[in-house]
Enzyme design. Structure first.
Site, PDB file in Angstrom:
ATOM      1  N   ASN A  14     -14.924  -0.644   9.260  1.00  0.00           N
ATOM      2  CA  ASN A  14     -14.774  -0.631   7.688  1.00  0.00           C
ATOM      3  C   ASN A  14     -15.298  -1.902   7.284  1.00  0.00           C
ATOM      4  OD1 ASN A  14     -13.420   1.813   6.295  1.00  0.00           O
ATOM      5  ND2 ASN A  14     -12.176   1.606   8.195  1.00  0.00           N
ATOM      6  N   HIS A 110      -6.603   3.798   3.544  1.00  0.00           N
ATOM      7  CA  HIS A 110      -5.726   4.656   4.553  1.00  0.00           C
ATOM      8  C   HIS A 110      -6.344   5.684   5.038  1.00  0.00           C
ATOM      9  CE1 HIS A 110      -1.755   5.874   6.012  1.00  0.00           C
ATOM     10  NE2 HIS A 110      -2.070   6.962   5.436  1.00  0.00           N
TER      11      HIS A 110
END
Ligand code: GRF
Length: 207
Positions: A14, A110
């Site tokens: 990420n 998430h």
């Protein structure tokens, strides 16, 4: 220019999506001021080094108490002068003092469509294992502001991903990363960097 600090604990895919976005120009008005990890072996730190981004390792394990860690951790973050703090797979509890000081300036990715499969104990592969056990047809990822709860802050962006026949937790995790996480986290940073995200009555408006 939005000064961004990214907090990591693992592989850093990420983080890499954010680095690539800044370098390619799909994320504008943004500078990654630093990367902080609690895990000295996190490949995310190597990714930062490869792109000449300052990397710092600070772990609760090397402090006599959590209070001492929290104090030094906040000092370290403050030192980088962040306008935005991005939790990209960061597995350490954020000190309440940091949440208060950086209210609605800390975001988290998430790997589920909150409020499904989130909260205490739902992280990494556990999220995808639970989704497969429940037999859901659609999963996804969520970017949200961080508040005092676990995965409970105002939702910024979400993206759905189909569950496919024969999916294992590992296959599903990878698809959610590729099709959702690596898209909506950079998008959220760009929106924030360009003043397009506001929070009203604890809900996000995208301008
Ligand atoms: C991602 O699956 C993210 O959703 C979760 O932790 C993982 C981090 O992966 N919060 P990486 O370190 O970004 O590769």
């Amino acid at each position: 220019m939005l000064n961004v600090v990214v907090l990591v604990s693992g592989g850093g895919t990420n983080l890499q999506a954010i680095i690539d976005g800044v370098e390619k120009g799909t994320i504008t008005n943004t500078k990654i001021a630093g990367v902080i990890s609690n895990n000295k072996n996190a490949y995310a730190l190597t990714r930062a080094e490869n792109h000449k981004i300052p990397g710092v390792c600070i772990s609760p394990k090397t402090f006599a108490s959590r209070e001492e860690f929290n104090e030094k951790f906040l000092e370290t973050v403050d030192g980088l002068k962040p306008d935005l703090i991005v939790l990209a797979g960061f597995l350490v509890v954020i000190p309440p003092a940091m949440i208060e000081k950086y209210r609605n300036r800390i975001i988290n990715i998430h790997p589920s469509l909150i409020p499904s499969f989130c909260g205490t104990g739902y992280y990494g592969l556990k999220v995808h294992e639970a989704a497969l056990v429940r037999g859901v047809r659609v999963v996804g990822a969520t970017v949200h502001f961080v508040d005092e709860g676990t995965d409970t802050g105002p939702i910024i962006l979400q993206k759905a991903v189909e569950v496919e026949e024969g999916d294992t937790p590992e296959i599903l995790q990878r698809r959610v990363m590729e099709q959702a996480e690596w898209k909506i986290l950079p998008e959220a940073v760009d929106l924030i960097a360009n003043g397009k995200v506001i929070v009203e009555d604890n809900r996000v408006k995208i301008l």
